[in-house]
Write a protein that holds these residues in place. Sequence first.
Motif, PDB file in Angstrom:
ATOM      1  N   THR A   1     -70.752  25.540  17.414  1.00 37.47           N
ATOM      2  CA  THR A   1     -69.618  26.306  18.204  1.00 37.47           C
ATOM      3  C   THR A   1     -69.948  27.866  18.885  1.00 37.47           C
ATOM      4  O   THR A   1     -69.681  28.041  19.934  1.00 37.47           O
ATOM      5  CB  THR A   1     -68.547  26.608  17.180  1.00 37.47           C
ATOM      6  OG1 THR A   1     -68.042  25.280  16.825  1.00 37.47           O
ATOM      7  CG2 THR A   1     -67.379  27.102  17.910  1.00 37.47           C
ATOM      8  N   THR A   2     -70.608  28.423  18.093  1.00 39.91           N
ATOM      9  CA  THR A   2     -71.026  29.736  18.710  1.00 39.91           C
ATOM     10  C   THR A   2     -72.128  29.842  19.792  1.00 39.91           C
ATOM     11  O   THR A   2     -72.103  30.390  20.827  1.00 39.91           O
ATOM     12  CB  THR A   2     -71.622  30.928  17.639  1.00 39.91           C
ATOM     13  OG1 THR A   2     -72.866  30.127  16.751  1.00 39.91           O
ATOM     14  CG2 THR A   2     -70.599  30.983  16.415  1.00 39.91           C
ATOM     15  N   LEU A   3     -72.933  28.663  19.557  1.00 45.61           N
ATOM     16  CA  LEU A   3     -73.962  28.501  20.750  1.00 45.61           C
ATOM     17  C   LEU A   3     -73.528  28.287  21.969  1.00 45.61           C
ATOM     18  O   LEU A   3     -73.738  28.828  22.902  1.00 45.61           O
ATOM     19  CB  LEU A   3     -75.204  27.533  20.279  1.00 45.61           C
ATOM     20  CG  LEU A   3     -76.468  27.565  20.948  1.00 45.61           C
ATOM     21  CD1 LEU A   3     -76.926  28.733  21.147  1.00 45.61           C
ATOM     22  CD2 LEU A   3     -77.151  26.320  20.568  1.00 45.61           C
ATOM     23  N   SER A   4     -72.450  27.308  21.907  1.00 44.10           N
ATOM     24  CA  SER A   4     -71.708  26.763  22.851  1.00 44.10           C
ATOM     25  C   SER A   4     -71.056  27.842  23.620  1.00 44.10           C
ATOM     26  O   SER A   4     -70.913  28.106  24.766  1.00 44.10           O
ATOM     27  CB  SER A   4     -70.701  25.622  22.593  1.00 44.10           C
ATOM     28  OG  SER A   4     -70.124  25.138  23.802  1.00 44.10           O
TER      29      SER A   4
ATOM     30  N   LEU B   1     -71.326  31.129  23.498  1.00 43.22           N
ATOM     31  CA  LEU B   1     -72.562  32.016  24.188  1.00 43.22           C
ATOM     32  C   LEU B   1     -72.851  31.520  25.537  1.00 43.22           C
ATOM     33  O   LEU B   1     -72.976  32.445  26.422  1.00 43.22           O
ATOM     34  CB  LEU B   1     -73.503  32.461  23.230  1.00 43.22           C
ATOM     35  CG  LEU B   1     -73.314  33.153  21.920  1.00 43.22           C
ATOM     36  CD1 LEU B   1     -74.778  33.102  21.250  1.00 43.22           C
ATOM     37  CD2 LEU B   1     -73.110  34.537  22.004  1.00 43.22           C
ATOM     38  N   SER B   2     -72.990  30.175  25.722  1.00 35.39           N
ATOM     39  CA  SER B   2     -73.403  29.880  26.889  1.00 35.39           C
ATOM     40  C   SER B   2     -72.316  30.009  27.857  1.00 35.39           C
ATOM     41  O   SER B   2     -72.534  30.084  28.949  1.00 35.39           O
ATOM     42  CB  SER B   2     -73.814  28.092  26.563  1.00 35.39           C
ATOM     43  OG  SER B   2     -74.796  28.136  25.901  1.00 35.39           O
ATOM     44  N   GLN B   3     -71.139  29.645  27.484  1.00 38.09           N
ATOM     45  CA  GLN B   3     -69.910  29.807  28.224  1.00 38.09           C
ATOM     46  C   GLN B   3     -69.703  31.081  28.622  1.00 38.09           C
ATOM     47  O   GLN B   3     -69.284  31.410  29.897  1.00 38.09           O
ATOM     48  CB  GLN B   3     -68.660  29.054  27.704  1.00 38.09           C
ATOM     49  CG  GLN B   3     -68.592  27.801  27.479  1.00 38.09           C
ATOM     50  CD  GLN B   3     -68.719  27.299  29.005  1.00 38.09           C
ATOM     51  OE1 GLN B   3     -67.931  27.642  29.978  1.00 38.09           O
ATOM     52  NE2 GLN B   3     -69.687  26.368  29.166  1.00 38.09           N
ATOM     53  N   LEU B   4     -70.056  32.322  28.107  1.00 36.90           N
ATOM     54  CA  LEU B   4     -70.075  33.533  28.341  1.00 36.90           C
ATOM     55  C   LEU B   4     -71.145  34.031  29.438  1.00 36.90           C
ATOM     56  O   LEU B   4     -71.110  35.048  29.745  1.00 36.90           O
ATOM     57  CB  LEU B   4     -69.901  34.540  27.228  1.00 36.90           C
ATOM     58  CG  LEU B   4     -68.718  34.245  26.356  1.00 36.90           C
ATOM     59  CD1 LEU B   4     -68.871  35.277  25.049  1.00 36.90           C
ATOM     60  CD2 LEU B   4     -67.482  34.689  27.074  1.00 36.90           C
TER      61      LEU B   4
ATOM     62  N   LEU C   1     -75.199  18.463  25.813  1.00 36.05           N
ATOM     63  CA  LEU C   1     -75.781  18.021  24.432  1.00 36.05           C
ATOM     64  C   LEU C   1     -75.118  18.970  23.281  1.00 36.05           C
ATOM     65  O   LEU C   1     -74.705  18.188  22.287  1.00 36.05           O
ATOM     66  CB  LEU C   1     -77.164  18.377  24.462  1.00 36.05           C
ATOM     67  CG  LEU C   1     -78.013  17.673  25.149  1.00 36.05           C
ATOM     68  CD1 LEU C   1     -79.587  17.798  25.262  1.00 36.05           C
ATOM     69  CD2 LEU C   1     -77.955  15.899  24.894  1.00 36.05           C
ATOM     70  N   ILE C   2     -74.642  20.040  23.604  1.00 33.40           N
ATOM     71  CA  ILE C   2     -74.028  20.906  22.581  1.00 33.40           C
ATOM     72  C   ILE C   2     -72.696  20.470  22.106  1.00 33.40           C
ATOM     73  O   ILE C   2     -72.281  20.578  20.978  1.00 33.40           O
ATOM     74  CB  ILE C   2     -74.366  22.392  22.973  1.00 33.40           C
ATOM     75  CG1 ILE C   2     -75.636  22.989  22.782  1.00 33.40           C
ATOM     76  CG2 ILE C   2     -73.314  23.282  21.845  1.00 33.40           C
ATOM     77  CD1 ILE C   2     -75.819  24.339  23.646  1.00 33.40           C
ATOM     78  N   ASP C   3     -72.026  20.008  23.139  1.00 30.52           N
ATOM     79  CA  ASP C   3     -70.671  19.921  23.050  1.00 30.52           C
ATOM     80  C   ASP C   3     -70.361  18.255  23.144  1.00 30.52           C
ATOM     81  O   ASP C   3     -69.267  18.085  23.222  1.00 30.52           O
ATOM     82  CB  ASP C   3     -69.812  20.536  24.245  1.00 30.52           C
ATOM     83  CG  ASP C   3     -70.000  22.097  24.536  1.00 30.52           C
ATOM     84  OD1 ASP C   3     -69.741  22.545  23.238  1.00 30.52           O
ATOM     85  OD2 ASP C   3     -70.050  22.626  25.147  1.00 30.52           O
TER      86      ASP C   3
ATOM     87  N   TYR D   1     -58.955  25.641  25.944  1.00 24.26           N
ATOM     88  CA  TYR D   1     -59.164  24.249  25.868  1.00 24.26           C
ATOM     89  C   TYR D   1     -60.113  23.400  24.958  1.00 24.26           C
ATOM     90  O   TYR D   1     -59.913  22.333  24.526  1.00 24.26           O
ATOM     91  CB  TYR D   1     -59.100  23.927  27.439  1.00 24.26           C
ATOM     92  CG  TYR D   1     -58.079  23.803  28.104  1.00 24.26           C
ATOM     93  CD1 TYR D   1     -56.785  23.148  28.050  1.00 24.26           C
ATOM     94  CD2 TYR D   1     -57.863  25.014  28.990  1.00 24.26           C
ATOM     95  CE1 TYR D   1     -55.747  23.355  28.731  1.00 24.26           C
ATOM     96  CE2 TYR D   1     -56.662  25.098  29.940  1.00 24.26           C
ATOM     97  CZ  TYR D   1     -55.551  24.260  29.729  1.00 24.26           C
ATOM     98  OH  TYR D   1     -54.478  24.571  30.199  1.00 24.26           O
ATOM     99  N   TRP D   2     -61.346  24.107  24.918  1.00 21.83           N
ATOM    100  CA  TRP D   2     -62.326  23.307  24.078  1.00 21.83           C
ATOM    101  C   TRP D   2     -62.484  23.851  22.694  1.00 21.83           C
ATOM    102  O   TRP D   2     -62.538  23.066  21.853  1.00 21.83           O
ATOM    103  CB  TRP D   2     -63.842  23.882  24.688  1.00 21.83           C
ATOM    104  CG  TRP D   2     -64.206  22.803  26.168  1.00 21.83           C
ATOM    105  CD1 TRP D   2     -64.916  21.709  25.820  1.00 21.83           C
ATOM    106  CD2 TRP D   2     -63.657  22.890  27.363  1.00 21.83           C
ATOM    107  NE1 TRP D   2     -65.009  21.157  26.797  1.00 21.83           N
ATOM    108  CE2 TRP D   2     -64.319  21.842  27.959  1.00 21.83           C
ATOM    109  CE3 TRP D   2     -62.834  23.879  28.061  1.00 21.83           C
ATOM    110  CZ2 TRP D   2     -64.285  21.604  29.319  1.00 21.83           C
ATOM    111  CZ3 TRP D   2     -62.801  23.554  29.390  1.00 21.83           C
ATOM    112  CH2 TRP D   2     -63.373  22.313  30.011  1.00 21.83           C
ATOM    113  N   LEU D   3     -61.798  24.900  22.417  1.00 23.16           N
ATOM    114  CA  LEU D   3     -61.856  25.576  20.996  1.00 23.16           C
ATOM    115  C   LEU D   3     -60.406  25.220  20.574  1.00 23.16           C
ATOM    116  O   LEU D   3     -60.166  25.721  19.218  1.00 23.16           O
ATOM    117  CB  LEU D   3     -62.468  26.621  20.866  1.00 23.16           C
ATOM    118  CG  LEU D   3     -64.281  26.713  20.981  1.00 23.16           C
ATOM    119  CD1 LEU D   3     -64.689  28.059  21.064  1.00 23.16           C
ATOM    120  CD2 LEU D   3     -65.101  25.685  20.462  1.00 23.16           C
TER     121      LEU D   3
END
Length: 187
Positions: free
Chosen positions: A28-31, A33-36, A101-103, A130-132
């Motif tokens: 969750t945190t990795l995803s 961070l990627s979105q940010l 892959l992460i999501d 929407y995702w979290l």
Amino acid sequence: MQLNLTIIRAQAGCETAFKQVYETFSATTLSYLSQLGVQRQDLDDVQQHIWLSVYKQLHTLSSPYAFKRWLLRIAHHSAYKKLKEPKEVEITEELMASLTLIDEHLDSEYSLDMLEVLPRHFREVIYLFYWLDLSCAEIGMICNLPTNTVKSRLFHARNKLADSAHIKHLKQERSHDEPTQSVTATN
């Protein structure tokens, strides 16, 4: 309920419980961070900083029910500290493939590649909402924004996405409507 008990055990110093919490929330945190827009080469460093902060500060968490919001707030601050200033980030196909892959565990009718047309501050609230599945109030706490600002960003982000989808649809229609020229040989 089980997760809350695991968080309480981790707060009490149980390393096995902390490892379980990490395994539950690290994707969750990795995803996030990627979105940010944290660059791929910086993801591991920022992720490590987040979890080190969580480990050191877990005893300050007042309620295990607030853990996810608390964790994402730490992730938010760590990411923006790394990024220093808001700027447009190019989302590459490689990054989108890694996010996919992460999501994989996220169930949504929308795809993350829709978000590439949005500036970071819109992308962040859309992703969190929407995702979290976070509320506007929770997003406001994570991003240090008033709830009405979160609602406004959601509104404007939805409009940008709708405009983008409409333009894309019109371009597809035009490409299908253009007559193809056939070349005929004359003798």
